[in-house]
Design a protein around this motif. Structure first.
Motif, PDB file in Angstrom:
ATOM      1  N   LEU A  49       0.640  -1.190   0.053  1.00  0.00           N
ATOM      2  CA  LEU A  49      -0.276  -0.039  -0.015  1.00  0.00           C
ATOM      3  C   LEU A  49       0.803   1.266   0.143  1.00  0.00           C
ATOM      4  CD1 LEU A  49      -2.944   0.970   0.151  1.00  0.00           C
ATOM      5  CD2 LEU A  49      -2.726   0.899   2.699  1.00  0.00           C
ATOM      6  N   THR A  50       1.941   1.183   0.601  1.00  0.00           N
ATOM      7  CA  THR A  50       2.809   2.257   0.865  1.00  0.00           C
ATOM      8  C   THR A  50       3.303   2.699  -0.565  1.00  0.00           C
ATOM      9  OG1 THR A  50       3.276   1.971   3.091  1.00  0.00           O
ATOM     10  CG2 THR A  50       5.096   3.430   1.870  1.00  0.00           C
ATOM     11  N   LEU A  89      -0.175  10.129   1.988  1.00  0.00           N
ATOM     12  CA  LEU A  89       1.077   9.587   2.011  1.00  0.00           C
ATOM     13  C   LEU A  89       1.432  10.032   3.307  1.00  0.00           C
ATOM     14  CD1 LEU A  89       3.489   8.374   0.640  1.00  0.00           C
ATOM     15  CD2 LEU A  89       3.998  10.724  -0.316  1.00  0.00           C
ATOM     16  N   LYS A  90       1.177  11.161   3.711  1.00  0.00           N
ATOM     17  CA  LYS A  90       1.755  11.685   5.185  1.00  0.00           C
ATOM     18  C   LYS A  90       1.249  10.745   6.161  1.00  0.00           C
ATOM     19  CE  LYS A  90       1.813  15.971   8.206  1.00  0.00           C
ATOM     20  NZ  LYS A  90       1.623  17.149   8.199  1.00  0.00           N
ATOM     21  N   ILE A  91      -0.124  10.316   6.145  1.00  0.00           N
ATOM     22  CA  ILE A  91      -0.532   9.402   7.166  1.00  0.00           C
ATOM     23  C   ILE A  91       0.220   8.080   7.183  1.00  0.00           C
ATOM     24  CG2 ILE A  91      -2.544   7.826   8.030  1.00  0.00           C
ATOM     25  CD1 ILE A  91      -4.229  10.306   6.986  1.00  0.00           C
ATOM     26  N   ARG A 131      -8.916  -4.942  16.014  1.00  0.00           N
ATOM     27  CA  ARG A 131      -7.950  -3.867  15.718  1.00  0.00           C
ATOM     28  C   ARG A 131      -8.605  -2.603  15.308  1.00  0.00           C
ATOM     29  NH1 ARG A 131      -6.211  -8.893  14.261  1.00  0.00           N
ATOM     30  NH2 ARG A 131      -4.659  -9.825  15.641  1.00  0.00           N
ATOM     31  N   LEU A 132      -9.037  -1.619  16.218  1.00  0.00           N
ATOM     32  CA  LEU A 132      -9.643  -0.409  15.756  1.00  0.00           C
ATOM     33  C   LEU A 132      -8.802   0.687  15.372  1.00  0.00           C
ATOM     34  CD1 LEU A 132     -12.217   0.066  18.891  1.00  0.00           C
ATOM     35  CD2 LEU A 132     -12.592  -0.860  16.736  1.00  0.00           C
ATOM     36  N   ASN A 133      -7.543   0.677  15.789  1.00  0.00           N
ATOM     37  CA  ASN A 133      -6.555   1.609  15.206  1.00  0.00           C
ATOM     38  C   ASN A 133      -6.459   1.232  13.782  1.00  0.00           C
ATOM     39  OD1 ASN A 133      -6.670   3.017  17.610  1.00  0.00           O
ATOM     40  ND2 ASN A 133      -4.684   1.922  18.382  1.00  0.00           N
ATOM     41  N   LEU A 134      -6.364  -0.083  13.476  1.00  0.00           N
ATOM     42  CA  LEU A 134      -5.944  -0.371  11.907  1.00  0.00           C
ATOM     43  C   LEU A 134      -7.134  -0.304  11.105  1.00  0.00           C
ATOM     44  CD1 LEU A 134      -4.200  -2.022   9.923  1.00  0.00           C
ATOM     45  CD2 LEU A 134      -5.309  -4.095  10.742  1.00  0.00           C
ATOM     46  N   ASP A 135      -8.289  -0.388  11.566  1.00  0.00           N
ATOM     47  CA  ASP A 135      -9.534  -0.088  10.896  1.00  0.00           C
ATOM     48  C   ASP A 135      -9.786   1.316  10.689  1.00  0.00           C
ATOM     49  OD1 ASP A 135     -11.984  -1.120   9.941  1.00  0.00           O
ATOM     50  OD2 ASP A 135     -13.173  -0.165  11.554  1.00  0.00           O
ATOM     51  N   ASN A 136      -9.179   2.117  11.648  1.00  0.00           N
ATOM     52  CA  ASN A 136      -9.677   3.638  11.630  1.00  0.00           C
ATOM     53  C   ASN A 136      -8.435   4.173  10.474  1.00  0.00           C
ATOM     54  OD1 ASN A 136     -11.669   3.794  13.460  1.00  0.00           O
ATOM     55  ND2 ASN A 136     -10.238   4.162  15.331  1.00  0.00           N
ATOM     56  N   LEU A 137      -7.435   3.549  10.526  1.00  0.00           N
ATOM     57  CA  LEU A 137      -6.310   4.011   9.461  1.00  0.00           C
ATOM     58  C   LEU A 137      -7.003   3.691   8.042  1.00  0.00           C
ATOM     59  CD1 LEU A 137      -3.205   4.696   8.501  1.00  0.00           C
ATOM     60  CD2 LEU A 137      -2.957   2.371   8.813  1.00  0.00           C
ATOM     61  N   LEU A 138      -7.142   2.274   8.026  1.00  0.00           N
ATOM     62  CA  LEU A 138      -7.611   1.912   6.610  1.00  0.00           C
ATOM     63  C   LEU A 138      -8.923   2.680   6.087  1.00  0.00           C
ATOM     64  CD1 LEU A 138      -7.175  -1.878   7.206  1.00  0.00           C
ATOM     65  CD2 LEU A 138      -5.576  -0.582   5.728  1.00  0.00           C
TER      66      LEU A 138
END
Length: 848
Positions: A752-753, A785-787, A806-813
């Protein structure tokens, strides 16, 4: 030789009638055909049949099509070319050529007169109703002045052998004459597959004609502008001759555009490119007259450009052929052509025409009605393709109905004598059979005269007794040979004037419609490949479960089923439909085949096909061969009666291979600066978006160790990344390493990066009219890109105890998905905005 003769042409002699191109009335072979027939006999029936199959294959592989409306075989019917050419000797052709040049000049002067002084009407040479009652006469074109010495710039003439053995004129085509691209492709195909037929025959090549045609397009530019911008205006992929539009665009090197690629500003015509507006100097149009300007002609047309007529009046653009030239296709003019020729040139027509009677004259009408069964009757307007009456085949009721129509509107009808066109040999079922033929050749304005193609396009009746010769009826074509006693160079060379170039090759100059189609071609291709791979992975898992009934296996499969619905958005699917989970094969079959189901693989395939077909002028022949293979595989797969897991898996194995080959060829067919950049952006956007959906579907929820292992393995398999993972980490599968590889790795092209970096780089190369400010799409992708650059891996993998997610992963995605979506929207709004509603100042109705 006799055995071969008996085998190949024995039936040819059985029903000789009328005029045949091969045979004399004494049943001997004509001298001009002797060498060709000798070459055919040397090849032999079996090898000739094999070569005919090779021609059929080559044309299909190269995507040579003729669109037939409402055809049960599908819109894009393969072009049919018979292996046996049509021959005419140079001695006869010289007369035909002079006749065509004369006729082109007469029609040119007629066109000038109709929209100019109208001397023919004033002097009673043409009745006013023939002109004013015809829909081809456009009042908006009245008194328009042109800078070119000639108004009729391209003319197609349909010819057929008359009962006196001479070539007769059957029709004139002047609006947007079609066929020269097909004629050229016929010559290329015949030369490639059957070079032995050319042995010791001096066939003239059409290369000089195409040089003259290209030079004409350059010369007609207003004010003799150097390096004019030339475009080819097409109605779009559903037009019957769209292949030819694309072919000429590729062959001549001029952009293929639709009406909404163009706009009128300040009395000039402009091409809407990625950078902005670029003035257009010459338009080679393939759109019929009444559709070219919705402000002055048909208000409901989306094929033309609002205000184009005014640009023509101001002499700021050249249209080839001029708008309004469709009036010359009026068969009502044929009875008066002899007098028109004498008036303008003080000459007799060199080429005879079919004897015709316009029913708007009392004496002629009475004669026609009295002898109606002897005629072929046509309307002067070509409203319907089938609107020709072969009166000898009509019953009493049909004849009476036709009489009533003629009496009610006599001005609208022309009667022509019934003639039987000549026949020429056609190779059918290992034998030569006679078929009726019509020849079309082309002339283009050159200096003080006209340049005529050496040859042209021959159309052949589909059946032995067929009277009508028509592509829409399933007709066949032939290569058209003009043969000479002088040695000819059989190598076809086409090289345009090197001092002239069309500067529409940079990314700034890509037409907006082409850019949009490139962008979406990348998206649809990316989607079809990702979805196909994912479904194949699930099908493989289904096969494994049949031999392993552990609970964890079935649990992982349930999760995979649900992820298919989420990734494809084919709701309710496996998420809420209990029947789908009970019968997963039926649901997978629907997702695969249903082209009307939003998000399905079938719908993605349909969108992929349509988008790439719109871009066919850009791609190489190899690419179209692969494309044809994809279409054929897809069509055959849809005909299967009963689907099983192995059948579905086998299909996806084959289609994925072809789609990947197609993707590789895409990058070989067009330069980045010519628009491939848009394709790359679309492809990366789609792949990145679907990768996010995979992670959200599979790894946001926490699972036990064994189940997580199976899911991660499935995820890597769907990305074709399992081997790379094993090589890179050499360890037991872990979520941390999978995230590192598929999300964070800056060097792995499928991470993804990497994809977001690539998107940022490519988007930065798009035109920006403001040098000091970023475009909206640049802003959005920069945020993404910054995120992703500032991620904390451990924080991403934290599990919320209350939800076991994994809420942090879900929020990021979720955040990245939203940013990619807004990036896509901003690209469309910035570069692909074609919407511009047109309204006529005065309502008017122009019928079809």
């Amino acid at each position: 030789m006799e055995t071969k003769t008996n085998t190949i042409i024995q039936n040819y002699f059985l029903d000789y009638s009328n005029y045949d191109e091969l045979l004399t009335s004494k049943m001997t072979i004509k001298p001009d055909w002797e060498k060709l027939l000798s070459n055919i006999l040397k090849v032999g029936s079996k090898k000739l049949a094999s070569k005919q199959a090779d021609i059929d294959w080559l044309l299909a592989e190269n995507g040579v099509t003729y669109n037939v409306y409402n055809d049960p075989k599908g819109l894009n019917r393969p072009w049919n070319l018979n292996i046996v050419p049509f021959i005419i000797h140079q001695k006869e052709w010289d007369t035909v050529e002079k006749g065509i040049q004369q006729r082109s000049e007469v029609l040119n002067l007629l066109l000038k007169d109709i929209y100019g002084k109208r001397e023919l009407l004033k002097n009673g040479i043409i009745p006013p109703e023939v002109i004013y009652a015809h829909r081809g006469f456009l009042r908006s074109c009245d008194q328009i002045q042109y800078k070119t010495s000639k108004q009729l710039l391209v003319h197609a003439t349909d010819l057929a052998r008359g009962p006196d053995g001479r070539m007769w004129v059957v029709n004139d085509r002047t609006q947007a004459p079609s066929g020269m691209g097909y004629a050229l492709e016929n010559r290329f195909s015949t030369s490639k597959i059957t070079p032995e037929l050319f042995n010791e025959i001096n066939v003239k090549q059409p290369s000089n004609f195409f040089d003259d045609f290209n030079q004409l397009l350059q010369n007609v530019a207003p004010s003799n502008k150097e390096n004019p911008t030339i475009v080819i205006l097409t109605p779009g992929p559903h037009n019957e001759t769209y292949f030819e539009h694309s072919y000429l665009s590729s062959f001549l090197g001029y952009p293929l555009v639709k009406g909404n690629d163009l706009v009128v500003r300040n009395g000039k015509l402009w091409l809407k490119s990625l950078k902005g507006l670029k003035q257009v100097d010459v338009v080679l149009r393939r759109v019929d007259d009444i559709f070219v300007d919705p402000l002055e002609l048909r208000a409901d047309s989306y094929l033309g450009v609002a205000g184009l007529m005014e640009v023509v009046r101001l002499q700021n653009v050249a249209i080839v052929n001029p708008i309004g030239s469709g009036i010359l296709e009026n068969p009502g003019l044929i009875p008066f052509m002899e007098r028109i020729c004498e008036y303008f040139l003080n000459e007799k027509l060199i080429l005879p025409q079919i004897a015709s009677w316009w029913c708007g004259q009392e004496k002629e009408k009475d004669y026609v009605l009295k002898n109606l069964p002897s005629f072929v009757v046509k309307r002067i307007d070509r409203l319907h393709r089938e609107n020709i009456f072969f009166c000898e085949f009509l019953n009493k009721k049909e004849l009476q109905n036709l009489k009533n129509e003629i009496l009610a509107n006599p001005n609208q009808f022309v009667a022509q004598e019934k003639i039987y066109f000549s026949t020429a040999p056609n190779f059918v079922k290992d034998k030569l059979e006679p078929r009726k033929i019509v020849c079309r050749t082309f002339s283009v304005a050159k200096n003080d005269g006209y340049s005529v193609m050496q040859g042209g396009l021959v159309r052949v009746a589909a059946e032995r007794e067929e009277l009508s010769v028509s592509n829409q009826r399933g007709g066949i074509s032939k290569d058209f040979w003009v043969v000479s006693d002088k040695t000819q160079n059989n190598i076809q060379q086409y090289s345009w004037n090197k001092t002239i170039s069309n500067h529409t090759t940079g990314i700034n100059d890509v037409p907006s419609n082409t850019a949009e189609n490139l962008f979406w071609s990348g998206r649809y291709l990316g989607r079809t490949i990702v979805v196909a791979r994912y479904i194949r992975m699930v099908l493989n898992q289904m096969t494994q479960v049949q031999y392993n009934d552990r609970k964890s296996e079935s649990e992982s499969l349930k999760i995979l089923f649900q992820s298919i619905t989420t990734i494809t958005s084919t709701f309710p699917g496996f998420i809420k439909d209990e029947e789908a989970m009970k019968n997963p094969l039926k649901e997978l079959q629907s997702i695969t085949l249903d082209e009307n189901r939003i998000g399905s693989f079938g719908q993605s395939m349909s969108s992929f096909n349509n988008t790439y077909y719109s871009l066919r002028n850009l791609w190489s022949k190899d690419m179209w061969r692969v494309f044809y293979g994809i279409q054929k595989l897809w069509a055959e797969f849809k005909e299967i009666k009963e689907y099983t897991v192995p059948i579905l898996t086998k299909f996806y194995d084959k289609i994925i291979t072809r789609l990947i080959a197609f993707m590789a060829l895409t990058e070989e067919s067009i330069l980045v600066k010519q628009g491939l950049l848009l394709y790359f952006i679309g492809l990366q956007l789609e792949q990145a978006t679907l990768k996010i959906e995979k992670f959200r579907s599979l790894v946001v929820v926490n699972h036990n160790e064994e189940l997580e292992y199976e899911i991660l393995e499935s995820l890597l398999n769907s990305q074709e990344s399992l081997n790379i993972y094993r090589y890179s980490y050499k360890s037991y599968l872990s979520l941390e390493n999978v995230v590192k590889l598929l999300i964070l790795d800056k060097e792995y092209a499928r991470s993804l990066t990497y994809q977001i970096y690539r998107l940022k780089k490519d988007i930065d190369q798009l035109p920006n009219n403001s040098s000091n400010q970023l475009t909206e799409c640049q802003i959005q992708i920069s945020r993404a890109l910054k995120i992703i650059q500032n991620l904390n891996l451990q924080n991403l993998l934290e599990i919320d105890e209350s939800s076991d997610m994994r809420l942090n992963l879900d929020n990021l995605l979720s955040q990245l998905s939203d940013l990619l979506h807004t990036t896509s929207l901003s690209i469309s709004n910035t570069y692909f905005n074609h919407s511009q509603k047109q309204k006529q100042l005065v309502d008017q109705t122009i019928s079809n």
